[in-house]
Design a protein around this motif. Structure first.
Motif, mmCIF file in Angstrom:
data_model
loop_
_atom_site.group_PDB
_atom_site.id
_atom_site.type_symbol
_atom_site.label_atom_id
_atom_site.label_comp_id
_atom_site.label_asym_id
_atom_site.label_seq_id
_atom_site.Cartn_x
_atom_site.Cartn_y
_atom_site.Cartn_z
ATOM 1 N N ASN A 3 1.061 -1.245 -0.071
ATOM 2 C CA ASN A 3 -0.037 -0.054 -0.039
ATOM 3 C C ASN A 3 0.981 1.303 -0.143
ATOM 4 N N GLU A 4 2.059 1.271 0.813
ATOM 5 C CA GLU A 4 2.762 2.297 0.941
ATOM 6 C C GLU A 4 3.714 2.879 -0.457
ATOM 7 N N GLU A 5 3.885 1.652 -0.788
ATOM 8 C CA GLU A 5 4.851 1.654 -2.261
ATOM 9 C C GLU A 5 3.571 2.288 -3.425
ATOM 10 N N LYS A 6 2.738 1.705 -3.346
ATOM 11 C CA LYS A 6 1.596 2.177 -4.355
ATOM 12 C C LYS A 6 1.242 3.740 -3.964
ATOM 13 N N ASP A 10 2.058 6.822 -6.811
ATOM 14 C CA ASP A 10 0.750 7.614 -7.048
ATOM 15 C C ASP A 10 1.216 9.114 -6.962
ATOM 16 N N ILE A 11 1.835 9.421 -5.628
ATOM 17 C CA ILE A 11 2.420 10.619 -5.496
ATOM 18 C C ILE A 11 3.337 11.168 -6.522
ATOM 19 N N ASN A 13 3.391 10.390 -9.570
ATOM 20 C CA ASN A 13 2.617 10.798 -10.632
ATOM 21 C C ASN A 13 1.695 11.987 -10.503
ATOM 22 N N LEU A 14 1.237 12.199 -9.501
ATOM 23 C CA LEU A 14 0.578 13.420 -9.377
ATOM 24 C C LEU A 14 1.398 14.735 -9.449
ATOM 25 N N LYS A 15 2.675 14.483 -8.821
ATOM 26 C CA LYS A 15 3.705 15.803 -8.877
ATOM 27 C C LYS A 15 3.956 16.041 -10.383
ATOM 28 N N LYS A 16 4.133 14.807 -11.053
ATOM 29 C CA LYS A 16 4.064 15.072 -12.495
ATOM 30 C C LYS A 16 3.060 15.877 -13.135
ATOM 31 N N ASP A 17 1.782 15.262 -12.915
ATOM 32 C CA ASP A 17 0.645 15.857 -13.518
ATOM 33 C C ASP A 17 0.462 17.418 -13.033
ATOM 34 N N PHE A 18 0.631 17.531 -11.695
ATOM 35 C CA PHE A 18 0.481 19.069 -11.338
ATOM 36 C C PHE A 18 1.600 19.981 -11.896
ATOM 37 N N ALA A 19 2.778 19.232 -12.208
ATOM 38 C CA ALA A 19 3.874 20.073 -12.713
ATOM 39 C C ALA A 19 3.536 20.622 -14.208
ATOM 40 N N ILE A 20 2.926 19.844 -14.907
ATOM 41 C CA ILE A 20 2.449 20.047 -16.117
ATOM 42 C C ILE A 20 1.436 21.342 -16.139
ATOM 43 N N GLU A 21 0.858 21.575 -14.994
ATOM 44 C CA GLU A 21 -0.233 22.552 -14.865
ATOM 45 C C GLU A 21 0.340 23.699 -14.039
ATOM 46 N N ASN A 22 1.850 23.828 -13.968
ATOM 47 C CA ASN A 22 2.669 24.626 -13.202
ATOM 48 C C ASN A 22 1.899 24.882 -11.809
ATOM 49 N N LEU A 33 -2.198 13.833 2.058
ATOM 50 C CA LEU A 33 -2.932 12.606 1.291
ATOM 51 C C LEU A 33 -2.508 11.248 2.042
ATOM 52 N N ARG A 34 -1.391 11.217 2.444
ATOM 53 C CA ARG A 34 -0.834 10.218 3.220
ATOM 54 C C ARG A 34 -1.905 9.615 4.373
ATOM 55 N N LYS A 35 -2.528 10.720 5.109
ATOM 56 C CA LYS A 35 -3.261 10.433 6.236
ATOM 57 C C LYS A 35 -4.597 10.044 5.537
ATOM 58 N N TYR A 36 -5.067 10.308 4.425
ATOM 59 C CA TYR A 36 -6.436 10.058 3.723
ATOM 60 C C TYR A 36 -6.244 8.669 3.334
#
Length: 58
Positions: A3-6, A10-11, A13-22, A33-36
């Protein structure tokens, strides 16, 4: 995949996706997000924290 590896994958990937949107993902965002992911906070708690953070940045 553990679960932690996944979650870490995912984080990344999220960082990459958000970076695209500046947009930057902070360590505070990741911790929330980890707490959630670990069922330590609810979706409503997360949304409330985001709203507070946004309002404080205005």
């Amino acid at each position: 995949m553990a679960n932690e590896e996944k979650f870490n994958y995912d984080i990344a990937n999220l960082k990459k996706d958000f970076a695209i949107e500046n947009m930057q993902v902070t360590n505070e965002d990741i911790n929330m997000l980890r707490k959630y992911n670990n069922n330590e906070i609810t979706m409503n708690d997360m949304i409330s924290n985001i709203k507070k953070s946004f309002n404080n940045s205005l």
